[in-house]
Design a protein around this motif. Structure first.
Motif, short mmCIF file in Angstrom:
data_model
loop_
_atom_site.label_atom_id
_atom_site.label_comp_id
_atom_site.label_asym_id
_atom_site.label_seq_id
_atom_site.Cartn_x
_atom_site.Cartn_y
_atom_site.Cartn_z
N PHE A 1 0.22 -0.88 -8.15
CA PHE A 1 -0.49 -0.59 -8.12
C PHE A 1 -0.14 0.78 -7.92
O PHE A 1 1.01 1.14 -7.89
CB PHE A 1 -0.44 -0.68 -6.65
N HIS B 1 -0.40 4.51 -7.13
CA HIS B 1 -1.07 5.49 -6.23
C HIS B 1 -0.68 6.94 -6.71
O HIS B 1 0.22 7.05 -6.32
CB HIS B 1 -0.59 5.31 -4.97
N ARG C 1 -2.63 10.50 3.64
CA ARG C 1 -4.31 10.59 3.24
C ARG C 1 -4.97 12.52 3.31
O ARG C 1 -4.77 12.58 4.40
CB ARG C 1 -4.98 9.48 4.91
N HIS D 1 -8.68 8.74 -5.11
CA HIS D 1 -8.45 8.01 -3.30
C HIS D 1 -9.48 9.00 -2.71
O HIS D 1 -10.32 9.54 -2.76
CB HIS D 1 -7.01 8.36 -2.89
N HIS D 2 -9.15 8.56 -0.91
CA HIS D 2 -9.85 9.06 0.00
C HIS D 2 -10.54 10.21 0.24
O HIS D 2 -11.36 11.24 0.75
CB HIS D 2 -9.33 8.42 1.58
N TYR E 1 -9.00 1.81 -8.69
CA TYR E 1 -9.07 1.89 -7.42
C TYR E 1 -10.15 2.91 -7.18
O TYR E 1 -9.65 3.98 -7.31
CB TYR E 1 -7.31 2.19 -7.17
N ASP F 1 -11.43 -0.30 -1.52
CA ASP F 1 -10.30 -0.31 -0.03
C ASP F 1 -11.34 -0.02 0.78
O ASP F 1 -12.71 0.62 0.49
CB ASP F 1 -9.35 0.45 -0.36
N ALA G 1 -11.02 1.12 3.44
CA ALA G 1 -11.00 1.62 4.25
C ALA G 1 -12.02 3.17 4.63
O ALA G 1 -13.02 3.38 4.19
CB ALA G 1 -9.54 2.86 4.42
#
Ligand code: FUL
Length: 495
Positions: A66, A68, A79, A117-118, A163, A203, A205
């Motif tokens: 992975f 990130h 986050r 990502h978020h 992702y 994901d 989340a």
């Protein structure tokens, strides 16, 4: 009589279930039970549910990495809230080649990159938003992280996955139907412009009470986009090919069934069925006989163990002293790959855009440790195929005077996952002494015990759902690791 009845049922099921049945015997990925079956018949039929070709190839990778990397790398957050200035993204020495080369040398077969990502910041020049690297100073706004990583993967024959966080704290449309169109468009860009993609990672989340927006995702549409554009890709976590193991500590279950009634919560029907059965990705029991007796449908839905090499998912310089040790990483390997799962190990690049030296050194040691352990097979007849009925045993001869402390068992999962209980014994002082025992095997099971030198081993398949197809029995000596001292194997791994 009972067998004939069962065979007749099997044949009628083929037409009733509407399932994808292979070679007149197996059910690929999914089997819906007709109402008339009793529990034992359902359990036996579940032993004929098998992976798709994509799932099988995915499982055989064993190790995936992975990555990130994103705006959080530059803000120090885990986050982001979506308000970050894209100008902050500016790696000083970006080197995708270093990532791929290091990971490949350590034995990893795929890289999954956080394309978004978020926080919503996109690592490719998407047409869907200006919140992307096109608005950053990196490569004068002309860079494309996804492309550079994918091209490095292609050069090294490394698989590549993305992702793409469904939760997006930057997108103005998040919270209403328009966002589904934006998200499908982002998927389309990623799955169209970069060649072959092997895994799409969604994901689960989403916002908590502080986030006012709640999105109803159009999962079925997202699945259609993936299946039509990248038919070779597996869909993970909120996807229905690969299951989240249920923790982020690096542990599979002692009893890890790839056949389970669990499906990701992507529709009301599935959510209600999961509630009826009392299951979720974190449940301890996802495949017992009692659960199958209650289930209407059974799926091939194998486990993936995601865990970070550092405390956080993103790089933080203050965590340079908190990188996992070799003993910890090896332990994670045994508890994931060794427990019928794929290990997805996160290694976050730093602000330079390189994997940190502490991490690369650890990866190098880890790769050498695993290779050295498993390249020295101590059983002389280890690859014999064995069709084992419940209660049957088989003896395996050892190379004389070799010490072992690890046993590997594998089932041929193309014929289903079946073993429910097994025992490993060694011939010591003229009697069989138990060395280890376990429940499920699946694709791979590794067992560790104290060093012993034995002339032969005996494996007993104590319980199985149908004739078990054992494809491999191996025995090895894993070098001892001196926990907490210098994190190096004490019998040094040679180059
Ligand atoms: C979770 C995320 O919230 C974490 O930041 C991380 O990406 C992890 C792998 O998945 O859902």
């Amino acid at each position: 009589m009972r067998k004939i009845l069962f065979t007749a049922l099997l044949v009628s099921l083929i037409s009733l279930s509407g399932c994808n049945q292979r070679a007149n015997t197996y059910f690929e990925k999914k089997l819906t039970f007709p109402d008339l079956l009793i529990s034992d018949q359902k359990v036996k039929l579940s032993a004929y549910v098998v992976p798709t070709q994509n799932q099988y190839e995915w499982q055989r990778m064993e190790l995936a990495a992975f990555i990130h990397f994103g705006i959080n790398t530059f803000t120090g957050k885990e986050r982001g809230d979506g308000t970050e200035d894209p100008a902050l993204f500016n790696p000083t020495d970006f080197d995708a080649e270093q990532w791929v080369y290091t990971l490949q040398e350590a034995g990893f077969k795929m890289i999954i990159l956080t394309a978004k990502h978020h926080d919503g910041f996109c690592l490719w020049p998407t047409k869907t938003t200006s919140h992307s690297i096109a608005s950053s100073p990196w490569r004068n706004g002309l860079g494309d992280v996804v492309r550079e990583v994918k091209e490095a993967c292609d050069r090294h024959n490394m698989k590549f996955g993305i992702y793409l966080s469904p939760w997006d704290r930057n997108a103005e449309s998040y919270g209403d139907q328009r966002y589904n169109t934006v998200f499908a468009q982002q998927l389309t860009e990623l799955l169209t412009n970069y060649g072959e993609i092997h895994e799409v990672w969604f994901d689960g989340a989403h916002g908590d009470e502080h986030d006012s927006k709640v999105q109803r995702y159009d999962w079925l549409h997202f699945y259609q986009v993936i299946d039509s554009l990248q038919p070779g890709a597996v869909k993970a976590i909120m996807g229905n090919d690969v299951r989240w193991v249920g923790n982020e500590d690096g542990s599979g279950r002692e009893t890890e069934w790839s056949t389970t009634p669990l499906q990701p919560d992507i529709s009301d029907i599935i959510i209600n069925e999961n509630i009826r059965l009392g299951i979720s990705p974190t449940a301890e029991d996802l495949g017992s006989r009692d659960l199958i007796a209650e289930a209407k449908t059974i799926h091939w839905y194998p486990s993936e163990v995601d865990v970070s090499i550092r405390p956080g998912w993103f790089y933080h310089p203050e965590e340079d002293q908190a990188v996992k040790t070799l003993p910890e990483l090896v332990d994670i390997y045994f508890r994931s790959v060794g427990m019928n799962s794929v290990l997805l190990l996160n290694i976050p690049p730093d602000k330079r855009g390189r994997l940190h030296e502490t991490d690369t050194e650890l990866l190098r040691e880890f790769g050498r440790y695993i290779t050295q352990t498993f390249e020295n097979e101590k059983i002389t007849n280890s690859d014999m195929e064995w069709k084992a009925r419940a209660g049957e045993s088989r003896e395996y001869n050892m190379i004389p005077d070799e010490t072992i402390n690890t046993v590997m068992l594998q089932e041929d999962i193309l014929k289903g996952q079946r073993v429910e209980e097994f025992i490993v014994e060694g011939w010591i002082n003229n009697e069989w002494i138990e060395l280890a025992r376990g429940t499920t095997i699946g694709y791979k099971r590794l067992l560790r015990f104290d060093d012993v030198t034995v002339p032969k081993l005996r494996i007993t398949i104590a319980g199985t759902r149908d004739i078990a197809n054992i494809s491999k029995v191996g025995a090895y000596h894993a070098p001892h690791l001196d926990e907490g001292v210098d994190a190096h194997p004490d019998d040094r791994v040679s180059d």
